[in-house]
Design an enzyme around this catalytic site. Structure first.
Site, mmCIF file in Angstrom:
data_model
loop_
_atom_site.group_PDB
_atom_site.id
_atom_site.type_symbol
_atom_site.label_atom_id
_atom_site.label_comp_id
_atom_site.label_asym_id
_atom_site.label_seq_id
_atom_site.Cartn_x
_atom_site.Cartn_y
_atom_site.Cartn_z
ATOM 1 N N THR A 12 0.819 -1.218 0.000
ATOM 2 C CA THR A 12 0.000 0.000 0.000
ATOM 3 C C THR A 12 0.848 1.260 0.000
ATOM 4 O O THR A 12 0.504 2.256 -0.658
ATOM 5 C CB THR A 12 -0.917 0.021 1.249
ATOM 6 O OG1 THR A 12 -1.836 -1.052 1.136
ATOM 7 C CG2 THR A 12 -1.683 1.316 1.371
ATOM 8 N N SER A 54 1.553 -7.543 -1.172
ATOM 9 C CA SER A 54 2.216 -8.594 -0.393
ATOM 10 C C SER A 54 1.413 -9.891 -0.348
ATOM 11 O O SER A 54 1.928 -10.927 0.082
ATOM 12 C CB SER A 54 2.551 -8.107 1.020
ATOM 13 O OG SER A 54 1.402 -8.052 1.822
ATOM 14 N N THR A 85 1.350 -4.668 4.132
ATOM 15 C CA THR A 85 1.105 -5.085 5.525
ATOM 16 C C THR A 85 0.498 -6.485 5.634
ATOM 17 O O THR A 85 0.611 -7.123 6.671
ATOM 18 C CB THR A 85 0.151 -4.095 6.236
ATOM 19 O OG1 THR A 85 -1.095 -4.069 5.543
ATOM 20 C CG2 THR A 85 0.748 -2.704 6.300
ATOM 21 N N ASP A 86 -0.155 -6.950 4.547
ATOM 22 C CA ASP A 86 -0.942 -8.182 4.684
ATOM 23 C C ASP A 86 -0.100 -9.400 5.076
ATOM 24 O O ASP A 86 -0.535 -10.223 5.881
ATOM 25 C CB ASP A 86 -1.719 -8.465 3.396
ATOM 26 C CG ASP A 86 -2.842 -7.450 3.178
ATOM 27 O OD1 ASP A 86 -3.181 -6.740 4.141
ATOM 28 O OD2 ASP A 86 -3.360 -7.369 2.053
HETATM 29 N N1 ASP Z 1 -2.769 -5.464 0.179
HETATM 30 C C1 ASP Z 1 -1.690 -4.623 0.671
HETATM 31 C C2 ASP Z 1 -0.423 -5.442 0.751
HETATM 32 O O1 ASP Z 1 -0.266 -6.200 1.647
HETATM 33 C C3 ASP Z 1 -2.039 -4.085 2.011
HETATM 34 C C4 ASP Z 1 -1.024 -3.150 2.610
HETATM 35 O O2 ASP Z 1 0.065 -2.977 2.146
HETATM 36 O O3 ASP Z 1 -1.364 -2.544 3.637
HETATM 37 O O4 ASP Z 1 0.408 -5.326 -0.136
#
Ligand code: ASP
Length: 379
Positions: A12, A54, A85-86
Site C-alpha cells: 500500500t 504482499s 502489511t498483509d
Molecule cells: N494489500 C496490501 C499489501 O499487503 C495491504 C497493505 O500494504 O497494507 O500489499
C-alpha cells in the site's frame, strides 16, 4: 552519517488507484521526497527487487530479500524494507530465521495508506524506520509500524484498517518511536556476538491447518502426499478431536511414521499452547512425542518450520551458512558443529532428521519463544 539501504517491494505504501483497485505503482525513488528529515541522520540508497501486493509474496521472495541483504551487508549500517502489511508478519518472521545474529538492523515497514496521500501513516512509518535503522542500539529483524518497533518473530497484523495495525504477541515491544525520539524497552545489542549468519534454504511444503468443530483426520489423509510438515492450529491450549471416520490419531501416526513433522499450535492469539493440560492433548503428545509451538505466533511457527526443515534436510551442509561481519572469531551456530560430526548424512549416527529438526526448532531465535523449557518436551 549512517548509510541505509532502502529496499522497496510494493504494498500500500507504494500504491495508487487503478481501475481495478489499489496496486503498487509509486517508484521507490519518489519515497524520499516525503521524508526529507532523514537527511539529518542518514544517507539512503534504494533498490527495488520487485513491486507486489504482499498477497503475492512468499518463500521465493523471502530468500531473495535475505540474499540481497547478504550481498549488500558490508556496504550499509542498516536496511529498511518497504512491504505490504498483509503478509508483513510472515516476511519479518522468515527473515528473522534467514538472517540471524545480525548486529545491523533490518527494519520492515509499510503503511495503511499510500505515501503520496495528504493524510497517511506512510511518512511517519518510513521516517521512523530510517531512524531506527540508523540507531546504534537497534539490531536484528524488526517491524517498525505505528510508533512501535516489534521483534520480527512477534508481530501480528491485528487490525485491517487502523494505523496501529500490528501488535507484539506474547512479548513486549522492542522500542517506541515518537517525535523523533526512540525509547528502547529491550536494549540487548551487546548480547549479539560473532558474525551475522545467513541461511539459503526453506522447505515450502508446510501446511497450516486450522481445526474447526466437526473436522476429522480425513483432511490430513487427503493432504498427506503433498506436504512434509503440518502445523495444526488446535483449539485453546491444544488437543485433537477423537471422533470421526478417520480419527486424527491414526493420521498423526501415518504422518510421523513417514518421517513428516507434525507441529501443534493454538488458534488463540495470546498466551500460547500447553498440550499437557487436557487429556485430548496430553495423550497424543506423549504417544507421538509431538512438538508444540508454545507462545510463538503462527507466522513465526510456519516460517520456522520451513527454515528448520530446510536446514535439517541438509540445506547448508554443502556450504555452511556464511557468517558475515563484525568479528574476527566467527562463532558457528552449535547445530552446524553437530551436523559436521554427522558427516552430512541423513539418518546416520545418533542425529536423524527429526532430531535435527527438533533442536533447530526449539532454539530461541530473535525472541521467538519463551515458554519452552529445554528437556521438558519428550527429549
Ligand atoms: N494489500 C496490501 C499489501 O499487503 C495491504 C497493505 O500494504 O497494507 O500489499
Amino acid at each position: 552519517m549512517k548509510k541505509v539501504l532502502l529496499i522497496a517491494t510494493g504494498g500500500t505504501i507504494a500504491s495508487g488507484y487503478t481501475e481495478k483497485g489499489l496496486a503498487p505503482k509509486i517508484a521507490a525513488e519518489d519515497f524520499l521526497q516525503y521524508v526529507e528529515d532523514y537527511k539529518a541522520f542518514c544517507q539512503v540508497e534504494i533498490l527495488q527487487p520487485f513491486s507486489l501486493d504482499s498477497t503475492n509474496i512468499y518463500a521465493k521472495h523471502w530468500l531473495k530479500l535475505a540474499g540481497l541483504i547478504e550481498e549488500q551487508y558490508a556496504r550499509y549500517d542498516g536496511f529498511v524494507i518497504c512491504h505490504g502489511t498483509d503478509t508483513m508478519a510472515f516476511t519479518a518472521a522468515a527473515l528473522s530465521y534467514l538472517i540471524q545474529n545480525s548486529r545491523k538492523p533490518v527494519v520492515i515497514t509499510g503503511s495503511q495508506k499510500p505515501i503520496n496521500l495528504p493524510v497517511t501513516d506512510a511518512r511517519t512509518n518510513l521516517l521512523d524506520s530510517l531512524r531506527f535503522a540508523s540507531d546504534d542500539r537497534a539490531h536484528g529483524v524488526n517491524i517498525v509500524f505505528g510508533g512501535n518497533a516489534i521483534a520480527g518473530t512477534r508481530a501480528k497484523k491485528e487490525r485491517s484498517k487502523s494505523y496501529n495495525a500490528f501488535s507484539s504477541i506474547n512479548y513486549p515491544n522492542v522500542a517506541a518511536l515518537c517525535d523523533g525520539k526512540t525509547v528502547f524497552y529491550i536494549d540487548d545489542r551487546d548480547r549479539v556476538v560473532g558474525p551475522a549468519v545467513f541461511y539459503h534454504k526453506l522447505n515450502e511444503k508446510v501446511l497450516l491447518l486450522k481445526l474447526m468443530p466437526g473436522m476429522d483426520g480425513s483432511v490430513l489423509q487427503r493432504l498427506f502426499p503433498y506436504y512434509d510438515a503440518v502445523v495444526i492450529e488446535a483449539f485453546g491450549v491444544g488437543g485433537l478431536p477423537e471422533y470421526g471416520q478417520v480419527p486424527f490419531y491414526a493420521e498423526i501416526r501415518r504422518w510421523t511414521d513417514a518421517g513428516k513433522i507434525v507441529m501443534m499450535a493454538t488458534q488463540v492469539t495470546h498466551e500460547g499452547s500447553d498440550m499437557e493440560v487436557y487429556k485430548v492433548g496430553r495423550i497424543i503428545k506423549e504417544d507421538f512425542q509431538l512438538m508444540e509451538a508454545y507462545d510463538m505466533t503462527l507466522e513465526a511457527t510456519v516460517t520456522k518450520v520451513m527454515w528448520a526443515l530446510g536446514q535439517a534436510e541438509g540445506g547448508e551442509l554443502s556450504g555452511k551458512p556464511k557468517g558475515l561481519g563484525q568479528s574476527n572469531s566467527p562463532q558457528e551456530p552449535e547445530d552446524f558443529e553437530q551436523w559436521e560430526s554427522v558427516g552430512g548424512q541423513e539418518h546416520s549416527g545418533g542425529c536423524g532428521l527429526a532430531e535435527r529438526f527438533r533442536r533447530l526448532f526449539y532454539k530461541t531465535v530473535n525472541h521467538d519463544m519463551l515458554l519452552y523449557t529445554p528437556g521438558s518436551d519428550g527429549e
